[in-house]
Design a protein around this motif. Sequence first.
Motif, short mmCIF file in Angstrom:
data_model
loop_
_atom_site.label_atom_id
_atom_site.label_comp_id
_atom_site.label_asym_id
_atom_site.label_seq_id
_atom_site.Cartn_x
_atom_site.Cartn_y
_atom_site.Cartn_z
N PRO A 184 -32.18 -44.49 -43.32
CA PRO A 184 -32.79 -45.40 -43.29
C PRO A 184 -32.33 -46.47 -42.62
CG PRO A 184 -33.21 -44.18 -45.35
CD PRO A 184 -32.03 -43.86 -44.89
N CYS A 185 -32.84 -47.24 -41.69
CA CYS A 185 -32.69 -48.22 -41.29
C CYS A 185 -31.40 -49.88 -42.44
CB CYS A 185 -33.46 -48.62 -39.74
SG CYS A 185 -33.04 -50.53 -39.01
N PRO A 186 -31.03 -50.35 -42.50
CA PRO A 186 -30.68 -50.90 -43.06
C PRO A 186 -31.78 -52.44 -42.87
CG PRO A 186 -28.58 -50.94 -41.75
CD PRO A 186 -29.94 -49.96 -41.70
N LYS A 187 -31.67 -52.51 -41.23
CA LYS A 187 -32.17 -54.01 -41.14
C LYS A 187 -34.20 -53.87 -41.79
CE LYS A 187 -32.35 -57.52 -37.38
NZ LYS A 187 -31.64 -58.27 -36.41
N CYS A 188 -34.30 -53.64 -40.65
CA CYS A 188 -36.26 -53.09 -41.14
C CYS A 188 -36.78 -52.52 -42.30
CB CYS A 188 -36.47 -53.02 -39.78
SG CYS A 188 -37.06 -51.40 -39.59
N SER A 189 -35.77 -51.81 -42.61
CA SER A 189 -36.00 -50.55 -43.78
C SER A 189 -36.76 -49.96 -43.42
CB SER A 189 -36.39 -51.18 -45.43
OG SER A 189 -35.37 -52.45 -45.47
N THR A 190 -38.22 -49.57 -42.63
CA THR A 190 -38.88 -48.84 -42.74
C THR A 190 -38.81 -47.30 -41.26
OG1 THR A 190 -40.06 -50.90 -40.66
CG2 THR A 190 -40.89 -50.72 -43.45
N GLY A 191 -38.40 -48.54 -40.62
CA GLY A 191 -37.26 -47.01 -39.40
C GLY A 191 -36.37 -45.68 -40.35
N THR A 192 -35.51 -45.48 -39.49
CA THR A 192 -34.87 -44.65 -39.29
C THR A 192 -33.26 -44.64 -38.54
OG1 THR A 192 -36.08 -42.70 -38.16
CG2 THR A 192 -36.29 -42.82 -40.77
N LYS A 206 -38.99 -49.40 -30.47
CA LYS A 206 -40.14 -49.35 -29.63
C LYS A 206 -41.29 -49.52 -29.96
CE LYS A 206 -37.96 -45.49 -26.65
NZ LYS A 206 -38.46 -43.81 -26.20
N ASP A 207 -41.16 -50.01 -30.96
CA ASP A 207 -42.58 -50.30 -31.92
C ASP A 207 -42.91 -51.46 -32.39
OD1 ASP A 207 -45.02 -51.13 -34.13
OD2 ASP A 207 -43.93 -49.74 -35.95
N GLU A 208 -43.67 -52.54 -30.42
CA GLU A 208 -43.33 -53.88 -31.07
C GLU A 208 -44.51 -54.64 -31.46
OE1 GLU A 208 -43.28 -54.60 -27.56
OE2 GLU A 208 -43.30 -52.87 -26.50
N SER A 209 -44.56 -54.57 -32.62
CA SER A 209 -45.00 -55.34 -33.54
C SER A 209 -43.38 -55.23 -35.34
CB SER A 209 -46.12 -54.25 -35.44
OG SER A 209 -45.45 -53.29 -35.70
N ILE A 210 -42.84 -54.41 -34.92
CA ILE A 210 -41.28 -55.00 -35.94
C ILE A 210 -40.26 -54.86 -35.04
CG2 ILE A 210 -39.20 -53.57 -37.04
CD1 ILE A 210 -41.67 -51.64 -38.53
N LYS A 211 -39.64 -54.22 -33.70
CA LYS A 211 -39.20 -54.23 -32.36
C LYS A 211 -37.54 -54.68 -32.93
CE LYS A 211 -38.82 -54.38 -28.33
NZ LYS A 211 -39.16 -53.42 -27.15
N CYS A 212 -37.10 -53.34 -34.19
CA CYS A 212 -36.29 -53.77 -34.74
C CYS A 212 -34.88 -53.47 -33.68
CB CYS A 212 -35.47 -52.70 -35.90
SG CYS A 212 -34.43 -52.79 -36.92
N ASP A 213 -34.04 -54.34 -33.53
CA ASP A 213 -32.85 -54.06 -32.23
C ASP A 213 -31.49 -53.61 -33.00
OD1 ASP A 213 -31.93 -56.35 -34.35
OD2 ASP A 213 -31.67 -57.79 -32.40
N PHE A 214 -31.47 -53.32 -34.82
CA PHE A 214 -29.82 -52.75 -35.12
C PHE A 214 -29.54 -51.78 -33.82
CE2 PHE A 214 -28.01 -49.67 -38.08
CZ PHE A 214 -27.16 -50.95 -38.33
N VAL A 215 -28.37 -51.46 -34.54
CA VAL A 215 -28.08 -50.46 -33.51
C VAL A 215 -26.24 -50.53 -33.91
CG1 VAL A 215 -27.21 -52.35 -31.50
CG2 VAL A 215 -27.07 -49.80 -30.38
N ILE A 216 -25.77 -49.46 -34.00
CA ILE A 216 -23.86 -49.27 -33.75
C ILE A 216 -23.29 -48.15 -32.40
CG2 ILE A 216 -21.94 -47.77 -35.31
CD1 ILE A 216 -23.21 -50.44 -36.96
#
Length: 268
Positions: A184-192, A206-216
């Motif tokens: 699971p994504c630690p930033k938005c919690s809903t993504g993987t 790519k989800d325009e409503s969330i647009k989570c930019d978490f990256v390693i």
Amino acid sequence: MNIIADCPVCGKGKMVEKTNGYSCNYFKSMDDKCKFFIYKSYFEKQITEEIAKELCLNKETNLFTDLKKKNGDLFSAKLIISEDVIKPDFPSNELTNACPGCGGKVVETANGFVCENFFAKECSLYIGKKIANKEISVNVAEQLLDNRKTDFLDDFESNAGNVFSAKLILDDELVVKFDTTICPCPKCSTGTIYANAKAYGCSNFKDESIKCDFVIWKEMSGKHISIDNVIQLCESKSTDVLKGFKKKGGETYDAKVILNEEYKGVIQ
């Protein structure tokens, strides 16, 4: 009536030539009869009387190199009598793990890893030796058979030429599929988290409503960041001390990767 040999299965009847094959003629009643039959064609190979006699006498043929799959590809195998039916016997390595679908032997062929019952249309298990342009080793095939999934593997390539990492999984229909999810994504919690060629990112990018930019990034200061490192980082916000980071001058040093308050991966 053309009798070609004694029946190799029941030992009581004779093998008699029919229109489409060779059949045992032993019959006393519906409950006391032999059903053994040799068709005149297997995998587009014509079974002559001489081949049928050889099969009855030795319970196997010589090696054929001109058998054909459904798609027209050639393969090599003997034909053998096994469990009272004709099956292919491959001149190849048998894998340690059995077929998770039917329990049959899994053998290595020129193009893949296949259940012995595949060509008789009794099982659908087939693992190609190349999947998404990545070579699949015996060890990977063994892991897939044993666990129905593999560890994460790098260097798959999509039809568009994009490189990605994924697990291979065997579904209930014995079809090989990809699983690109890491944790699971630690930033938005809903993504993987999934892996691409250069980084580990969130599926909600790519989800325009969330647009989570978490990256390693997969490489930080000359150090490769593994999937295990990413899982630990996402779950604990810190890795263990990792060896092999490099300074600009080429010196190596040890450090942790942590997630800061903005969920950026930084070396500490």
